[in-house]
Design a protein around this motif. Structure first.
Motif, PDB file in Angstrom:
ATOM      1  N   SER A 152      75.855  24.433  45.352  1.00  0.00           N
ATOM      2  CA  SER A 152      76.463  25.415  46.232  1.00  0.00           C
ATOM      3  C   SER A 152      77.637  26.140  45.572  1.00  0.00           C
ATOM      4  CB  SER A 152      76.951  24.743  47.514  1.00  0.00           C
ATOM      5  OG  SER A 152      77.576  25.689  48.330  1.00  0.00           O
ATOM      6  N   ASN A 153      77.708  27.431  45.815  1.00  0.00           N
ATOM      7  CA  ASN A 153      78.811  28.272  45.350  1.00  0.00           C
ATOM      8  C   ASN A 153      79.690  28.718  46.513  1.00  0.00           C
ATOM      9  OD1 ASN A 153      77.919  28.365  42.623  1.00  0.00           O
ATOM     10  ND2 ASN A 153      76.367  29.850  43.233  1.00  0.00           N
ATOM     11  N   ILE A 154      79.501  28.141  47.670  1.00  0.00           N
ATOM     12  CA  ILE A 154      80.200  28.598  48.869  1.00  0.00           C
ATOM     13  C   ILE A 154      81.710  28.500  48.689  1.00  0.00           C
ATOM     14  CG2 ILE A 154      80.554  28.208  51.347  1.00  0.00           C
ATOM     15  CD1 ILE A 154      77.794  29.290  50.646  1.00  0.00           C
ATOM     16  N   LYS A 155      82.391  29.631  48.929  1.00  0.00           N
ATOM     17  CA  LYS A 155      83.842  29.705  48.837  1.00  0.00           C
ATOM     18  C   LYS A 155      84.482  30.012  50.190  1.00  0.00           C
ATOM     19  CE  LYS A 155      83.419  31.500  44.159  1.00  0.00           C
ATOM     20  NZ  LYS A 155      81.964  31.504  44.096  1.00  0.00           N
ATOM     21  N   LEU A 156      83.684  30.586  51.080  1.00  0.00           N
ATOM     22  CA  LEU A 156      84.205  31.030  52.367  1.00  0.00           C
ATOM     23  C   LEU A 156      83.126  30.915  53.426  1.00  0.00           C
ATOM     24  CD1 LEU A 156      86.339  32.618  54.115  1.00  0.00           C
ATOM     25  CD2 LEU A 156      85.195  34.688  53.331  1.00  0.00           C
ATOM     26  N   ILE A 157      83.521  30.357  54.563  1.00  0.00           N
ATOM     27  CA  ILE A 157      82.651  30.329  55.738  1.00  0.00           C
ATOM     28  C   ILE A 157      83.396  31.022  56.864  1.00  0.00           C
ATOM     29  CG2 ILE A 157      81.663  28.854  57.535  1.00  0.00           C
ATOM     30  CD1 ILE A 157      80.744  26.983  55.409  1.00  0.00           C
ATOM     31  N   ALA A 158      82.688  31.920  57.518  1.00  0.00           N
ATOM     32  CA  ALA A 158      83.246  32.615  58.674  1.00  0.00           C
ATOM     33  C   ALA A 158      82.342  32.338  59.860  1.00  0.00           C
ATOM     34  CB  ALA A 158      83.317  34.115  58.403  1.00  0.00           C
ATOM     35  N   THR A 159      82.941  32.267  61.035  1.00  0.00           N
ATOM     36  CA  THR A 159      82.170  32.048  62.251  1.00  0.00           C
ATOM     37  C   THR A 159      82.751  32.940  63.353  1.00  0.00           C
ATOM     38  OG1 THR A 159      81.334  30.395  63.809  1.00  0.00           O
ATOM     39  CG2 THR A 159      83.557  30.047  62.967  1.00  0.00           C
ATOM     40  N   PRO A 160      81.897  33.481  64.209  1.00  0.00           N
ATOM     41  CA  PRO A 160      82.380  34.379  65.251  1.00  0.00           C
ATOM     42  C   PRO A 160      82.997  33.652  66.438  1.00  0.00           C
ATOM     43  CG  PRO A 160      80.033  34.097  65.480  1.00  0.00           C
ATOM     44  CD  PRO A 160      80.450  33.355  64.223  1.00  0.00           C
ATOM     45  N   SER A 161      83.074  32.335  66.359  1.00  0.00           N
ATOM     46  CA  SER A 161      83.553  31.561  67.501  1.00  0.00           C
ATOM     47  C   SER A 161      85.012  31.159  67.334  1.00  0.00           C
ATOM     48  CB  SER A 161      82.697  30.309  67.676  1.00  0.00           C
ATOM     49  OG  SER A 161      82.892  29.454  66.580  1.00  0.00           O
ATOM     50  N   VAL A 162      85.606  30.738  68.417  1.00  0.00           N
ATOM     51  CA  VAL A 162      86.954  30.174  68.384  1.00  0.00           C
ATOM     52  C   VAL A 162      86.863  28.707  67.981  1.00  0.00           C
ATOM     53  CG1 VAL A 162      88.983  29.610  69.773  1.00  0.00           C
ATOM     54  CG2 VAL A 162      87.809  31.782  70.120  1.00  0.00           C
ATOM     55  N   GLY A 163      85.851  28.020  68.462  1.00  0.00           N
ATOM     56  CA  GLY A 163      85.674  26.604  68.164  1.00  0.00           C
ATOM     57  C   GLY A 163      84.976  26.368  66.841  1.00  0.00           C
ATOM     58  N   THR A 164      85.056  25.118  66.397  1.00  0.00           N
ATOM     59  CA  THR A 164      84.434  24.754  65.121  1.00  0.00           C
ATOM     60  C   THR A 164      83.531  23.529  65.263  1.00  0.00           C
ATOM     61  OG1 THR A 164      86.383  23.436  64.540  1.00  0.00           O
ATOM     62  CG2 THR A 164      86.305  25.708  63.722  1.00  0.00           C
ATOM     63  N   ASP A 165      83.042  23.272  66.472  1.00  0.00           N
ATOM     64  CA  ASP A 165      82.190  22.104  66.695  1.00  0.00           C
ATOM     65  C   ASP A 165      80.930  22.122  65.836  1.00  0.00           C
ATOM     66  OD1 ASP A 165      84.023  21.341  68.573  1.00  0.00           O
ATOM     67  OD2 ASP A 165      82.764  21.794  70.294  1.00  0.00           O
ATOM     68  N   HIS A 166      80.485  23.276  65.439  1.00  0.00           N
ATOM     69  CA  HIS A 166      79.269  23.401  64.643  1.00  0.00           C
ATOM     70  C   HIS A 166      79.549  23.326  63.134  1.00  0.00           C
ATOM     71  CE1 HIS A 166      81.002  27.360  64.960  1.00  0.00           C
ATOM     72  NE2 HIS A 166      80.167  27.844  64.062  1.00  0.00           N
ATOM     73  N   LEU A 167      80.807  23.106  62.772  1.00  0.00           N
ATOM     74  CA  LEU A 167      81.215  23.036  61.366  1.00  0.00           C
ATOM     75  C   LEU A 167      81.885  21.701  61.070  1.00  0.00           C
ATOM     76  CD1 LEU A 167      82.879  26.552  61.156  1.00  0.00           C
ATOM     77  CD2 LEU A 167      80.562  25.952  60.433  1.00  0.00           C
ATOM     78  N   ASP A 168      81.634  21.154  59.898  1.00  0.00           N
ATOM     79  CA  ASP A 168      82.311  19.942  59.449  1.00  0.00           C
ATOM     80  C   ASP A 168      83.581  20.388  58.709  1.00  0.00           C
ATOM     81  OD1 ASP A 168      83.204  17.612  58.210  1.00  0.00           O
ATOM     82  OD2 ASP A 168      81.179  16.904  57.767  1.00  0.00           O
ATOM     83  N   VAL A 169      84.634  20.603  59.470  1.00  0.00           N
ATOM     84  CA  VAL A 169      85.871  21.163  58.932  1.00  0.00           C
ATOM     85  C   VAL A 169      86.481  20.255  57.869  1.00  0.00           C
ATOM     86  CG1 VAL A 169      88.197  21.944  59.525  1.00  0.00           C
ATOM     87  CG2 VAL A 169      86.285  22.472  61.044  1.00  0.00           C
ATOM     88  N   ASP A 170      86.453  18.958  58.062  1.00  0.00           N
ATOM     89  CA  ASP A 170      86.993  18.034  57.054  1.00  0.00           C
ATOM     90  C   ASP A 170      86.240  18.172  55.736  1.00  0.00           C
ATOM     91  OD1 ASP A 170      88.928  17.019  58.759  1.00  0.00           O
ATOM     92  OD2 ASP A 170      87.617  15.420  59.491  1.00  0.00           O
ATOM     93  N   PHE A 171      84.926  18.287  55.817  1.00  0.00           N
ATOM     94  CA  PHE A 171      84.121  18.449  54.612  1.00  0.00           C
ATOM     95  C   PHE A 171      84.454  19.759  53.910  1.00  0.00           C
ATOM     96  CE2 PHE A 171      80.274  19.756  52.348  1.00  0.00           C
ATOM     97  CZ  PHE A 171      80.118  18.663  51.520  1.00  0.00           C
ATOM     98  N   LEU A 172      84.654  20.821  54.680  1.00  0.00           N
ATOM     99  CA  LEU A 172      85.017  22.111  54.084  1.00  0.00           C
ATOM    100  C   LEU A 172      86.348  22.003  53.341  1.00  0.00           C
ATOM    101  CD1 LEU A 172      84.015  24.563  56.950  1.00  0.00           C
ATOM    102  CD2 LEU A 172      82.700  23.909  54.920  1.00  0.00           C
ATOM    103  N   LYS A 173      87.316  21.326  53.948  1.00  0.00           N
ATOM    104  CA  LYS A 173      88.620  21.133  53.296  1.00  0.00           C
ATOM    105  C   LYS A 173      88.475  20.335  52.006  1.00  0.00           C
ATOM    106  CE  LYS A 173      91.384  21.233  57.504  1.00  0.00           C
ATOM    107  NZ  LYS A 173      92.196  20.435  58.442  1.00  0.00           N
TER     108      LYS A 173
END
Length: 92
Positions: free
Chosen positions: A52-73
């Motif tokens: 993966s080359n992912i550097k940025l994830i954007a989502t149109p929502s206020v919440g992040t339940d669908h994202l693993d925020v700890d993993f992204l960090k």
């Protein structure tokens, strides 16, 4: 092409796939620098590819339940939501 699309494309490779399904995301994740994740898709450790080359994830929502925020960090992936811009995102 509108001005907003041109600005996003300056950040990295952009391909618009609004009908992308969960199983397809894992197959193509290595092709992108930036992902715009709608709430119907889940982004967690099982999706991540070692290529993966992912550097940025954007989502149109206020919440992040669908994202693993700890993993992204842990993987230094910037996150933009409707309410949060992380310090390392290009829009901070």
């Amino acid at each position: 092409m509108d001005a907003k699309k041109r600005e996003r494309e300056k950040l990295g490779s952009v391909k618009y796939e609004p009908d992308l399904r969960q199983n397809e995301l894992q197959e193509v994740i290595h092709s992108y620098d930036i992902l715009f994740i709608p709430t119907h898709l889940k982004f967690d450790r099982s999706i991540w590819s070692t290529k993966s080359n992912i550097k940025l994830i954007a989502t149109p929502s206020v919440g992040t339940d669908h994202l693993d925020v700890d993993f992204l960090k842990e993987n230094y992936v910037a996150l933009i939501t409707r309410s949060v811009v992380t310090p390392d995102s290009p829009l901070a």
